[in-house]
Design a protein around this motif. Structure first.
Motif, PDB file in Angstrom:
ATOM      1  N   ALA A 180      15.292 -46.120  14.313  1.00  0.00           N
ATOM      2  CA  ALA A 180      14.696 -45.241  13.287  1.00  0.00           C
ATOM      3  C   ALA A 180      13.902 -46.026  12.260  1.00  0.00           C
ATOM      4  O   ALA A 180      13.365 -45.447  11.311  1.00  0.00           O
ATOM      5  CB  ALA A 180      15.801 -44.453  12.588  1.00  0.00           C
ATOM      6  N   ARG A 181      13.818 -47.347  12.427  1.00  0.00           N
ATOM      7  CA  ARG A 181      13.149 -48.170  11.397  1.00  0.00           C
ATOM      8  C   ARG A 181      11.654 -48.271  11.672  1.00  0.00           C
ATOM      9  O   ARG A 181      11.227 -48.309  12.828  1.00  0.00           O
ATOM     10  CB  ARG A 181      13.756 -49.575  11.379  1.00  0.00           C
ATOM     11  N   PRO A 182      10.839 -48.364  10.626  1.00  0.00           N
ATOM     12  CA  PRO A 182       9.408 -48.573  10.849  1.00  0.00           C
ATOM     13  C   PRO A 182       9.187 -49.939  11.484  1.00  0.00           C
ATOM     14  O   PRO A 182       9.912 -50.888  11.144  1.00  0.00           O
ATOM     15  CB  PRO A 182       8.805 -48.549   9.438  1.00  0.00           C
ATOM     16  N   PRO A 183       8.191 -50.067  12.381  1.00  0.00           N
ATOM     17  CA  PRO A 183       7.962 -51.370  13.034  1.00  0.00           C
ATOM     18  C   PRO A 183       7.898 -52.528  12.046  1.00  0.00           C
ATOM     19  O   PRO A 183       8.459 -53.590  12.296  1.00  0.00           O
ATOM     20  CB  PRO A 183       6.621 -51.163  13.746  1.00  0.00           C
ATOM     21  N   MET A 184       7.243 -52.363  10.895  1.00  0.00           N
ATOM     22  CA  MET A 184       7.093 -53.511   9.984  1.00  0.00           C
ATOM     23  C   MET A 184       8.400 -53.912   9.289  1.00  0.00           C
ATOM     24  O   MET A 184       8.462 -54.962   8.651  1.00  0.00           O
ATOM     25  CB  MET A 184       5.964 -53.272   8.959  1.00  0.00           C
ATOM     26  N   MET A 226       0.835 -38.476   8.149  1.00  0.00           N
ATOM     27  CA  MET A 226       1.143 -37.776   9.402  1.00  0.00           C
ATOM     28  C   MET A 226       1.667 -38.745  10.465  1.00  0.00           C
ATOM     29  O   MET A 226       2.251 -38.313  11.446  1.00  0.00           O
ATOM     30  CB  MET A 226      -0.110 -37.073   9.935  1.00  0.00           C
ATOM     31  N   THR A 227       1.414 -40.054  10.290  1.00  0.00           N
ATOM     32  CA  THR A 227       1.875 -41.034  11.296  1.00  0.00           C
ATOM     33  C   THR A 227       2.508 -42.244  10.609  1.00  0.00           C
ATOM     34  O   THR A 227       2.256 -42.514   9.432  1.00  0.00           O
ATOM     35  CB  THR A 227       0.698 -41.554  12.166  1.00  0.00           C
ATOM     36  N   VAL A 228       3.272 -42.996  11.403  1.00  0.00           N
ATOM     37  CA  VAL A 228       3.909 -44.219  10.888  1.00  0.00           C
ATOM     38  C   VAL A 228       2.840 -45.275  10.590  1.00  0.00           C
ATOM     39  O   VAL A 228       2.911 -45.972   9.577  1.00  0.00           O
ATOM     40  CB  VAL A 228       4.933 -44.756  11.920  1.00  0.00           C
ATOM     41  N   ALA A 229       1.815 -45.356  11.451  1.00  0.00           N
ATOM     42  CA  ALA A 229       0.755 -46.370  11.236  1.00  0.00           C
ATOM     43  C   ALA A 229       0.048 -46.116   9.901  1.00  0.00           C
ATOM     44  O   ALA A 229      -0.227 -47.057   9.147  1.00  0.00           O
ATOM     45  CB  ALA A 229      -0.238 -46.333  12.397  1.00  0.00           C
ATOM     46  N   GLU A 230      -0.232 -44.858   9.596  1.00  0.00           N
ATOM     47  CA  GLU A 230      -0.878 -44.543   8.304  1.00  0.00           C
ATOM     48  C   GLU A 230       0.041 -44.936   7.144  1.00  0.00           C
ATOM     49  O   GLU A 230      -0.419 -45.477   6.130  1.00  0.00           O
ATOM     50  CB  GLU A 230      -1.167 -43.048   8.206  1.00  0.00           C
ATOM     51  N   ALA A 231       1.319 -44.643   7.295  1.00  0.00           N
ATOM     52  CA  ALA A 231       2.270 -44.956   6.212  1.00  0.00           C
ATOM     53  C   ALA A 231       2.343 -46.464   5.990  1.00  0.00           C
ATOM     54  O   ALA A 231       2.368 -46.941   4.848  1.00  0.00           O
ATOM     55  CB  ALA A 231       3.642 -44.380   6.542  1.00  0.00           C
ATOM     56  N   GLU A 232       2.371 -47.224   7.088  1.00  0.00           N
ATOM     57  CA  GLU A 232       2.403 -48.691   6.946  1.00  0.00           C
ATOM     58  C   GLU A 232       1.126 -49.180   6.256  1.00  0.00           C
ATOM     59  O   GLU A 232       1.173 -50.067   5.401  1.00  0.00           O
ATOM     60  CB  GLU A 232       2.555 -49.355   8.327  1.00  0.00           C
ATOM     61  N   GLU A 233       0.020 -48.570   6.610  1.00  0.00           N
ATOM     62  CA  GLU A 233      -1.256 -48.980   5.985  1.00  0.00           C
ATOM     63  C   GLU A 233      -1.212 -48.735   4.469  1.00  0.00           C
ATOM     64  O   GLU A 233      -1.647 -49.579   3.680  1.00  0.00           O
ATOM     65  CB  GLU A 233      -2.401 -48.187   6.640  1.00  0.00           C
ATOM     66  N   LEU A 234      -0.670 -47.596   4.083  1.00  0.00           N
ATOM     67  CA  LEU A 234      -0.609 -47.303   2.636  1.00  0.00           C
ATOM     68  C   LEU A 234       0.327 -48.253   1.895  1.00  0.00           C
ATOM     69  O   LEU A 234       0.014 -48.695   0.780  1.00  0.00           O
ATOM     70  CB  LEU A 234      -0.161 -45.853   2.397  1.00  0.00           C
ATOM     71  N   VAL A 235       1.467 -48.550   2.514  1.00  0.00           N
ATOM     72  CA  VAL A 235       2.413 -49.485   1.871  1.00  0.00           C
ATOM     73  C   VAL A 235       1.719 -50.827   1.633  1.00  0.00           C
ATOM     74  O   VAL A 235       1.783 -51.401   0.536  1.00  0.00           O
ATOM     75  CB  VAL A 235       3.680 -49.673   2.745  1.00  0.00           C
ATOM     76  N   LYS A 236       1.024 -51.313   2.664  1.00  0.00           N
ATOM     77  CA  LYS A 236       0.353 -52.619   2.548  1.00  0.00           C
ATOM     78  C   LYS A 236      -0.785 -52.566   1.542  1.00  0.00           C
ATOM     79  O   LYS A 236      -0.988 -53.495   0.760  1.00  0.00           O
ATOM     80  CB  LYS A 236      -0.187 -53.054   3.921  1.00  0.00           C
ATOM     81  N   LEU A 237      -1.517 -51.468   1.539  1.00  0.00           N
ATOM     82  CA  LEU A 237      -2.658 -51.337   0.629  1.00  0.00           C
ATOM     83  C   LEU A 237      -2.191 -51.341  -0.839  1.00  0.00           C
ATOM     84  O   LEU A 237      -2.753 -52.055  -1.679  1.00  0.00           O
ATOM     85  CB  LEU A 237      -3.427 -50.045   0.952  1.00  0.00           C
TER      86      LEU A 237
END
Ligand code: NAD
Length: 385
Positions: free
Chosen positions: A379-383, A111-122
């Motif tokens: 439009a890019r994710p912060p990371m 639902m959020t960009v922060a969650e998506a970044e967390e999943l990518v890193k995990l």
């Protein structure tokens, strides 16, 4: 290759996308449907699972019970598909990834960009596969378009036109129907309705085929039915990483449009046109030349297209077979992971968590831009900036 064990969360009886996953995962004999938590109603989910051949002790009532029951089994599931409503994807994907399971998550990934970044890193830290079901990228001719662009047939891509428009939420008298209304309720749907639901398939396809990612965008959102808080129609202009412009339209009030996922790619040396409702024909027009129809299944198109084609030319292949190509790729990737070998490079084409993250960033950017009358935003994710 030994059969892999597959599990499914959500996609219960009567769900929209559940049957497509079951057909697709079962198609090539790579997966054995071994465990599930299919429904928000535990008893209903267990009963339905048994009609699908799942053993009683692996027909779980909910996903937490499934995680606890599967994690220490020697024959635990090799892949878990998450086909529940959007707001549950993050916690389920996170919990299974943490325990080292490979996951195929429905879109939008979070639902959020922060969650998506967390999943990518995990997933990266765990070394597991986290795929996202942009299943239309599994069509043979979509993979052929991608191969044609990558091998330079079009030259530099200048322009992409992507659409995903349907007309099934156009009835103002039916707008309060609970099955429709939640999709436009920010508490249940999130920050965006139509762009997050359908537009991101078009954007993923634009990136998938062109090899270019969204960098900045300008969006105009509209609610054709004025009582809706969220958009039912959106038009975006997107500047892509390789210099192309992408024009993207998505709508749920386009009466007469069915499942209109269409893409056109225009390069220096030619243009391509493909429509999901006629997926077995691709139209190719070389610069100053005549339009040619490329049929799915014609011999030696490209290794990517040939691998993704099953029945002979002239017989229709449709959406479940496109999804099946995602499962075929995953079977190869998981099997390679399990046996410590390198996966067949042709099987690396499935959409990944990074694509789910890019979509989330584009959704948030589009909402932001639309609120500011179309100002251009990153439009890019912060990371990835
Ligand atoms: P749906 O409402 O038709 O079905 C959802 C199913 O999940 C139901 O069976 C429900 O009982 C079950 N469920 C709900 N909460 C659950 C939970 N906590 N645990 C276990 N089961 C639970 O929804 P749908 O249209 O099938 O959509 C599901 C997901 O698939 C959504 O994220 C949607 O965006 C996505 N989707 C993707 C595509 C695609 O082309 N990739 C197409 C349609 C839907």
């Amino acid at each position: 290759m030994a059969r892999l064990n597959w599990g499914m969360i959500g996609g219960g009886e009567g769900s929209q996308i559940g049957p497509a996953h079951r057909i697709s995962a079962g198609l090539d004999g790579k997966f054995n449907f071994a465990a599930s938590a299919l429904d928000i109603d535990a008893a209903k989910g267990k009963a339905f699972a048994q009609t699908l051949g799942i053993e009683g002790d692996r027909a779980y009532g909910d996903w937490r019970e499934m995680l606890a029951g599967e994690k220490d089994r020697a024959d635990r599931v090799d892949l878990v598909t998450i086909a529940t409503p959007n707001s549950t994807h993050f916690e389920i994907a996170k919990a299974f990834t943490e325990e080292g399971f490979h996951v195929l998550c429905e879109k939008p990934m979070t639902m959020t960009v922060a969650e998506a970044e967390e999943l990518v890193k995990l997933a990266e830290a765990k070394g597991t596969i986290l795929a996202v079901n942009y299943g239309y990228s599994g069509y043979s001719l979509v993979r052929h378009m991608r191969a044609m662009v990558a091998r330079g047939d079009l030259g530099k891509v200048r322009l992409i036109k992507a659409e995903f428009a349907h007309g099934f939420h156009a009835d103002e008298a039916d707008a309060d129907n609970p099955r429709v209304r939640w999709r436009y309720d920010p508490d249940l749907a999130g920050v965006s309705a139509q762009f997050a639901d359908c537009g991101i398939h078009a954007l993923h396809m634009a990136s998938y085929v062109s090899g270019q990612e969204a960098e900045t965008l300008s969006a105009d959102f509209a609610s054709g039915i004025p009582s809706r808080t969220l958009e039912d129609d959106a038009m975006l202009n997107i500047k892509m990483s390789g210099g192309a412009r992408c024009r993207l339209w998505t709508s749920s009030i386009a009466i007469g449009r069915m499942h209109g996922l269409n893409i056109q790619v225009f390069g220096e040396r030619g243009g391509l046109r493909w429509a999901q409702e006629q997926p077995n024909q691709l139209f190719w027009t070389p610069l100053n030349g005549r339009t040619e129809i490329i049929e799915r299944g014609a011999g030696n198109l490209s290794p990517e297209a040939d691998r993704a084609s099953r029945v002979t030319i002239g017989h229709a292949e449709g959406m479940p077979l496109a999804f099946a190509n995602i499962y075929l790729d995953l079977a190869e990737a998981i099997s390679a992971h399990k046996h410590g070998r390198t996966a067949d490079s042709a099987a690396t084409q499935y959409p990944k968590a990074i694509d789910g993250l890019r979509s989330m960033a584009a959704i948030v950017a589009a909402v932001d831009s639309a609120k500011q009358q179309g100002v251009w935003v990153d439009a890019r994710p912060p990371m990835l900036r």
